[in-house]
Motif scaffolding. Sequence first.
Motif, mmCIF file in Angstrom:
data_model
loop_
_atom_site.group_PDB
_atom_site.id
_atom_site.type_symbol
_atom_site.label_atom_id
_atom_site.label_comp_id
_atom_site.label_asym_id
_atom_site.label_seq_id
_atom_site.Cartn_x
_atom_site.Cartn_y
_atom_site.Cartn_z
ATOM 1 N N LYS A 179 -22.860 -66.170 24.171
ATOM 2 C CA LYS A 179 -22.478 -65.724 25.516
ATOM 3 C C LYS A 179 -21.018 -65.289 25.455
ATOM 4 O O LYS A 179 -20.125 -66.102 25.184
ATOM 5 C CB LYS A 179 -22.683 -66.840 26.537
ATOM 6 C CG LYS A 179 -24.145 -67.252 26.695
ATOM 7 C CD LYS A 179 -24.359 -68.175 27.876
ATOM 8 C CE LYS A 179 -24.269 -67.439 29.192
ATOM 9 N NZ LYS A 179 -24.651 -68.306 30.348
ATOM 10 N N ASP A 207 -25.186 -62.002 25.037
ATOM 11 C CA ASP A 207 -25.302 -61.947 26.491
ATOM 12 C C ASP A 207 -23.886 -61.718 27.012
ATOM 13 O O ASP A 207 -22.974 -62.507 26.730
ATOM 14 C CB ASP A 207 -25.872 -63.260 27.019
ATOM 15 C CG ASP A 207 -26.073 -63.241 28.526
ATOM 16 O OD1 ASP A 207 -27.096 -62.721 28.991
ATOM 17 O OD2 ASP A 207 -25.177 -63.750 29.237
ATOM 18 N N THR A 237 -20.810 -60.735 29.809
ATOM 19 C CA THR A 237 -20.306 -60.816 31.177
ATOM 20 C C THR A 237 -18.965 -60.099 31.259
ATOM 21 O O THR A 237 -18.140 -60.192 30.337
ATOM 22 C CB THR A 237 -20.111 -62.290 31.595
ATOM 23 O OG1 THR A 237 -21.386 -62.936 31.649
ATOM 24 C CG2 THR A 237 -19.433 -62.403 32.965
ATOM 25 N N HIS A 270 -23.896 -59.437 33.254
ATOM 26 C CA HIS A 270 -23.424 -60.143 34.448
ATOM 27 C C HIS A 270 -21.998 -59.691 34.752
ATOM 28 O O HIS A 270 -21.270 -59.253 33.865
ATOM 29 C CB HIS A 270 -23.420 -61.667 34.236
ATOM 30 C CG HIS A 270 -24.620 -62.178 33.508
ATOM 31 N ND1 HIS A 270 -25.838 -62.382 34.114
ATOM 32 C CD2 HIS A 270 -24.775 -62.502 32.197
ATOM 33 C CE1 HIS A 270 -26.698 -62.828 33.215
ATOM 34 N NE2 HIS A 270 -26.076 -62.901 32.046
ATOM 35 N N ALA A 317 -18.966 -70.358 36.760
ATOM 36 C CA ALA A 317 -18.931 -69.915 35.365
ATOM 37 C C ALA A 317 -18.343 -70.959 34.425
ATOM 38 O O ALA A 317 -18.280 -70.731 33.212
ATOM 39 C CB ALA A 317 -18.121 -68.624 35.260
ATOM 40 N N GLY A 367 -17.523 -73.612 31.761
ATOM 41 C CA GLY A 367 -18.222 -74.101 30.573
ATOM 42 C C GLY A 367 -19.352 -73.226 30.076
ATOM 43 O O GLY A 367 -20.233 -73.708 29.353
ATOM 44 N N GLN A 368 -19.337 -71.943 30.389
ATOM 45 C CA GLN A 368 -20.475 -71.066 30.088
ATOM 46 C C GLN A 368 -20.359 -70.290 28.772
ATOM 47 O O GLN A 368 -21.368 -69.979 28.146
ATOM 48 C CB GLN A 368 -20.651 -70.049 31.227
ATOM 49 C CG GLN A 368 -21.058 -70.641 32.544
ATOM 50 C CD GLN A 368 -22.470 -71.194 32.499
ATOM 51 O OE1 GLN A 368 -23.406 -70.519 32.080
ATOM 52 N NE2 GLN A 368 -22.616 -72.445 32.903
ATOM 53 N N PHE A 369 -19.150 -69.952 28.335
ATOM 54 C CA PHE A 369 -19.004 -68.918 27.310
ATOM 55 C C PHE A 369 -18.594 -69.458 25.942
ATOM 56 O O PHE A 369 -17.806 -70.395 25.825
ATOM 57 C CB PHE A 369 -17.986 -67.861 27.775
ATOM 58 C CG PHE A 369 -18.398 -67.176 29.043
ATOM 59 C CD1 PHE A 369 -19.460 -66.279 29.057
ATOM 60 C CD2 PHE A 369 -17.748 -67.458 30.239
ATOM 61 C CE1 PHE A 369 -19.866 -65.673 30.233
ATOM 62 C CE2 PHE A 369 -18.145 -66.838 31.424
ATOM 63 C CZ PHE A 369 -19.211 -65.950 31.417
ATOM 64 N N ASP A 370 -19.144 -68.801 24.926
ATOM 65 C CA ASP A 370 -18.747 -69.089 23.551
ATOM 66 C C ASP A 370 -17.455 -68.357 23.184
ATOM 67 O O ASP A 370 -16.679 -68.829 22.352
ATOM 68 C CB ASP A 370 -19.841 -68.614 22.571
ATOM 69 C CG ASP A 370 -21.169 -69.287 22.818
ATOM 70 O OD1 ASP A 370 -21.284 -70.485 22.503
ATOM 71 O OD2 ASP A 370 -22.091 -68.621 23.332
ATOM 72 N N THR A 398 -13.786 -71.538 31.618
ATOM 73 C CA THR A 398 -15.164 -71.035 31.539
ATOM 74 C C THR A 398 -15.729 -71.108 30.113
ATOM 75 O O THR A 398 -16.886 -70.750 29.898
ATOM 76 C CB THR A 398 -15.263 -69.578 32.037
ATOM 77 O OG1 THR A 398 -14.598 -68.703 31.118
ATOM 78 C CG2 THR A 398 -14.676 -69.436 33.424
ATOM 79 N N LYS A 429 -17.148 -72.932 26.682
ATOM 80 C CA LYS A 429 -17.848 -74.124 26.229
ATOM 81 C C LYS A 429 -16.940 -74.946 25.314
ATOM 82 O O LYS A 429 -15.846 -74.512 24.956
ATOM 83 C CB LYS A 429 -19.100 -73.722 25.437
ATOM 84 C CG LYS A 429 -20.151 -72.956 26.199
ATOM 85 C CD LYS A 429 -21.302 -72.603 25.258
ATOM 86 C CE LYS A 429 -22.388 -71.805 25.969
ATOM 87 N NZ LYS A 429 -23.482 -71.408 25.045
#
Length: 353
Positions: A179, A202, A204, A223, A236, A238-241, A259, A261
């Motif tokens: 992500k 994925d 954003t 997104h 958002a 903790g969502q992204f690598d 945001t 991870k």
Amino acid sequence: MASSIRGYAAQSATAPLAPHRIERRDPRADDVVIDILYCGVCHSDIHVARNEWGGARYPVVPGHEIVGRVISVGDKVTRFKAGDMVGVGCLVDSCQHCEPCAQGLEQYCKESPTFTYNAIDRHDGTVTYGGYSERIVVSDKFVLRVPEGVDPKSAAPLLCAGITTWSPLRHWKIGKGHKVAVVGLGGLGHMGLKFAKAMGADVTLFTRSPGKEAEARRLGADHVVLSTDPKQMEAAAGQFDFILDTVPHQHDLNPYLATLKIDGVHVLVGLVEPVDPPVHAGSLIFARRTLAGSLIGGLPETQEMLDFCAKHGISADIEMIDMKDINKAYERMLKSDVRYRFVIDMASLKNGA
């Protein structure tokens, strides 16, 4: 013999760019002589022409997103021949013997790379002049092959905006299952969206502009998050690598770091000033996050990027201009009034426009 050619130069930090004749060096045995067809316009061109970073050597002939045809090659050149479509990016030389150079990371040369313009040639001590000119003479090691299937016009910005976003995505091995978020939708950001999507991530876009969603999705975003909306930013968390931050001016990194991870990476590719406001170290420590930076790219990965673009049908979104309109283009760039990169048709210089 050295040749006198037409170009456009800034004579001082406050002078507009204007016609100026420059001397190109005699070709060396390892040189490629290139007839410049197209040259992209980078925000760095403005910074250097106006001496905003200091160290400008006037006259400054900008331009480091160069595409053209080979006119001739030196006796030791075997990789290129007259008629080849080629490119030259931000670098035209390096020491060739330090550890980064040996790894194909010439941009990190320990003895400092030679930049395409406003640098000192490490062999003869002359000042380098960029692509706002008719021709350029470059060592074959720093010439790139523009593959068939890549439009030469829109290939020009790939040599700076493209590689600047490609290099960190490749270094951190972005691919399917990741992500990725891109901060900012400009010359760099629009390429970041395209590359991350083509790599299988994925994707954003973080943006401050509510009206950019349709455009972002066209460029590859799955997104869009409005970074000025606290609720969207909270959702958002903790969502992204991986975050590719293309913003070229000081901005608050803390909301974006939140945001990521655990083990997420936030990479700066646009900011060359001190980070302000300060980063809260706890945001890094308590989630083992990384704040990193990346500078353009080396020659092997730039060629890899061009080949990837040919395979996946990727190019920069450009607006063509004539050489005489460069000062207007600078003013428009400062207003972010371009989607997403100006490219100069150098025929307009050769024809006297």
